[in-house]
Design a protein around this motif. Structure first.
Motif, PDB file in Angstrom:
ATOM      1  N   UNK A 222       0.859  -1.253   0.029  1.00 16.23           N
ATOM      2  CA  UNK A 222       0.024   0.113  -0.087  1.00 16.23           C
ATOM      3  C   UNK A 222       0.771   1.189  -0.038  1.00 16.23           C
ATOM      4  N   UNK A 223       0.385   2.400  -0.102  1.00 17.40           N
ATOM      5  CA  UNK A 223       1.188   3.560   0.086  1.00 17.40           C
ATOM      6  C   UNK A 223       1.482   3.921   1.574  1.00 17.40           C
ATOM      7  N   UNK A 224       1.374   2.974   2.460  1.00 17.22           N
ATOM      8  CA  UNK A 224       1.780   3.200   3.780  1.00 17.22           C
ATOM      9  C   UNK A 224       0.866   3.891   4.965  1.00 17.22           C
ATOM     10  N   UNK A 225       1.119   3.992   5.945  1.00 18.28           N
ATOM     11  CA  UNK A 225       0.164   4.660   6.767  1.00 18.28           C
ATOM     12  C   UNK A 225       1.192   5.066   8.108  1.00 18.28           C
ATOM     13  N   UNK A 226       0.636   6.048   8.855  1.00 15.23           N
ATOM     14  CA  UNK A 226       1.200   5.999  10.287  1.00 15.23           C
ATOM     15  C   UNK A 226      -0.070   5.548  11.286  1.00 15.23           C
ATOM     16  N   UNK A 244       4.246   4.324  15.051  1.00 13.90           N
ATOM     17  CA  UNK A 244       5.137   4.533  13.720  1.00 13.90           C
ATOM     18  C   UNK A 244       4.413   5.818  13.167  1.00 13.90           C
ATOM     19  N   UNK A 245       5.230   6.753  13.289  1.00 17.98           N
ATOM     20  CA  UNK A 245       4.422   8.171  12.516  1.00 17.98           C
ATOM     21  C   UNK A 245       3.747   8.919  13.396  1.00 17.98           C
ATOM     22  N   UNK A 246       2.885   9.914  13.022  1.00 18.89           N
ATOM     23  CA  UNK A 246       2.261  10.960  13.732  1.00 18.89           C
ATOM     24  C   UNK A 246       0.681  10.580  14.295  1.00 18.89           C
ATOM     25  N   UNK A 247       0.598   9.623  15.061  1.00 20.29           N
ATOM     26  CA  UNK A 247      -0.451   9.535  15.651  1.00 20.29           C
ATOM     27  C   UNK A 247      -0.175   9.862  17.292  1.00 20.29           C
ATOM     28  N   UNK A 248      -1.040  10.523  17.595  1.00 19.57           N
ATOM     29  CA  UNK A 248      -1.015  11.424  18.901  1.00 19.57           C
ATOM     30  C   UNK A 248      -1.734  10.259  19.906  1.00 19.57           C
ATOM     31  N   UNK A 249      -1.212  10.135  21.200  1.00 22.09           N
ATOM     32  CA  UNK A 249      -1.877   9.575  22.146  1.00 22.09           C
ATOM     33  C   UNK A 249      -1.667  10.205  23.741  1.00 22.09           C
ATOM     34  N   UNK A 261       4.503   8.232  23.190  1.00 25.72           N
ATOM     35  CA  UNK A 261       5.615   8.403  22.439  1.00 25.72           C
ATOM     36  C   UNK A 261       5.420   7.411  21.130  1.00 25.72           C
ATOM     37  N   UNK A 262       5.463   8.017  19.758  1.00 25.26           N
ATOM     38  CA  UNK A 262       5.540   7.136  18.710  1.00 25.26           C
ATOM     39  C   UNK A 262       6.796   7.390  17.957  1.00 25.26           C
ATOM     40  N   UNK A 263       7.434   6.430  17.281  1.00 24.34           N
ATOM     41  CA  UNK A 263       8.702   6.617  16.477  1.00 24.34           C
ATOM     42  C   UNK A 263       8.424   7.335  15.176  1.00 24.34           C
ATOM     43  N   UNK A 264       9.430   7.857  14.626  1.00 21.54           N
ATOM     44  CA  UNK A 264       9.098   8.404  13.032  1.00 21.54           C
ATOM     45  C   UNK A 264       9.087   7.129  12.183  1.00 21.54           C
ATOM     46  N   UNK A 265       8.585   7.505  11.172  1.00 24.50           N
ATOM     47  CA  UNK A 265       8.398   6.539  10.013  1.00 24.50           C
ATOM     48  C   UNK A 265       7.048   6.613   9.307  1.00 24.50           C
ATOM     49  N   UNK A 266       7.078   5.568   8.309  1.00 24.24           N
ATOM     50  CA  UNK A 266       5.890   5.073   7.783  1.00 24.24           C
ATOM     51  C   UNK A 266       5.709   3.809   7.854  1.00 24.24           C
ATOM     52  N   UNK A 267       4.650   3.286   8.355  1.00 22.89           N
ATOM     53  CA  UNK A 267       4.503   1.814   8.466  1.00 22.89           C
ATOM     54  C   UNK A 267       4.313   1.236   6.736  1.00 22.89           C
ATOM     55  N   UNK A 268       4.909   0.122   6.498  1.00 19.55           N
ATOM     56  CA  UNK A 268       4.756  -0.133   5.126  1.00 19.55           C
ATOM     57  C   UNK A 268       5.887   0.120   4.208  1.00 19.55           C
ATOM     58  N   UNK A 269       6.851   1.188   4.611  1.00 19.52           N
ATOM     59  CA  UNK A 269       7.597   1.666   3.738  1.00 19.52           C
ATOM     60  C   UNK A 269       8.852   1.934   4.793  1.00 19.52           C
ATOM     61  N   UNK A 270       8.811   3.167   5.511  1.00 18.56           N
ATOM     62  CA  UNK A 270      10.072   3.348   6.089  1.00 18.56           C
ATOM     63  C   UNK A 270       9.844   3.711   7.838  1.00 18.56           C
ATOM     64  N   UNK A 271      10.677   2.955   8.310  1.00 17.45           N
ATOM     65  CA  UNK A 271      10.462   3.041   9.860  1.00 17.45           C
ATOM     66  C   UNK A 271      11.906   2.662  10.505  1.00 17.45           C
TER      67      UNK A 271
END
Length: 339
Positions: A222-226, A244-249, A261-271
């Motif tokens: 897929x195109x990936x996701x946070x 992974x990515x900009x999901x806030x909690x 805390x979430x880590x930078x990246x895009x699930x499915x591609x870069x993380x």
């Protein structure tokens, strides 16, 4: 009945601005009731509930919107209606729900009719901020057990589908939730979010970091996701979180607020390497997760008593006040089950 779960298929959002929208809402309820086999009598009750909620938005509200969606408990399906507005709000919801009470000179029977026809309902209102009402209609009159977690997602203005999504599950005693944000907008973002939701539901029982790794592999086409996965462990008093990515909690009890805390990246591609963090989960605490289509400007101190209400009511209130129209938006709320 088991805790209810929302279904993505059949959702419909309405900006309620005039009487023509009320008619559109009624037609949509009739189609959805037929689709899920609600039955003639309960379909009529649903039509009353949805029509009264939409009519109230036209008569009394500012910036009114309404969500119509199916819900299920594992054995049967019902319909949930969420109505929200940005004003003027009500100081005393109970008084406003009494037949004959009105703020506009009309017969004040709307809220009373909703309470009578709905199987279950909840409402929250603050003067100057507006009102949110959630009502469910089920095939039987049995009161459904309300969920320990619930979410609400809204597409970008002008789009028919949302690239944001959420899901909940209980597997081998693990109470886990997911919020995801497909990259971009439109059908391809929605496809990425749905892939994440389906992969989450099918993932082996494992801690959040391992589930995120599973989702990362599942999203490679897929195109990936946070995305972020949280696990509530009230017995241990711990919330486990990996993203992974900009999901806030945040975890909040109304007085305190702890960011996750979430880590930078895009699930499915870069993380980067997925990391899992543990946070205290005190009795009475509530977990709120949201996509970047929801700003972080909301504060629980502005909403006295809100954290005691149904999760979907809390989520809808946060979405109303902090969601932005120029992006898909999603809010999920979870709390430890009562002992």
């Amino acid at each position: 009945m088991a805790a209810t779960e929302s279904l993505p298929d059949g959702e419909a959002w309405f900006r309620v601005e005039d009487v023509s929208t009320v008619n559109a809402v009624r037609r949509a309820t009739e189609r959805l009731a037929a689709q899920i086999g609600l039955g003639t009598d309960r379909a009529a009750d649903l039509a009353i509930v949805a029509t009264e909620l939409a009519s109230n938005l036209v008569k009394h509200a500012e910036e009114g919107s309404l969500l119509l969606r199916p819900v299920r408990d594992g054995r049967e399906a019902g319909v949930e209606v969420v109505a929200m507005d940005s004003g003027p709000g009500m100081a005393d919801l109970r008084r406003s729900a009494r037949d004959g009470h009105s703020t506009t000179g009309t017969l004040g029977i709307g809220l009373g009719a909703i309470a009578r026809q709905a199987t279950w309902h909840d409402a929250y209102s603050v003067p100057g901020r507006g009102t949110v009402i959630v009502a469910q209609v089920w095939p039987t009159s049995a009161q459904p057990q309300q969920p320990w977690a619930a979410g609400i997602a809204r597409p970008l203005t002008g789009e028919s589908v949302s690239g944001d999504g959420f899901a909940t599950r209980v597997v081998d005693g693990r109470r886990q939730v997911l919020v995801c944000d497909g990259l971009g907008h439109g059908p391809l973002a929605a496809a990425a979010a749905m892939t994440a939701v389906n992969a989450f539901r099918a993932a082996p029982a494992a801690p959040p970091a391992a589930v995120v790794e599973h989702l990362h592999r599942s999203l490679s086409h897929t195109r990936g996701a946070a995305l972020a996965v949280a696990e509530l462990d009230p017995d241990a008093g711990v919330l486990r979180y990996a993203g992974v990515g900009n999901i806030a909690g945040v975890v909040t009890d109304g007085a305190t607020r702890r960011g996750l805390v979430s880590m930078p990246g895009i699930a499915g591609h870069h993380r980067r390497t997925v990391r899992e963090f543990d946070y205290p989960l005190d009795p009475g605490a509530v977990l709120v997760m949201h996509s970047d289509g929801v700003t972080d400007r909301w504060r629980t101190t502005d909403y006295p008593g809100l954290l005691t209400r149904a999760p979907q009511l809390i989520a809808a209130t946060v979405l109303r006040d902090a969601g932005v129209r120029r992006d898909d938006a999603c809010v999920l709320v979870a709390r430890p089950p009562a002992a």
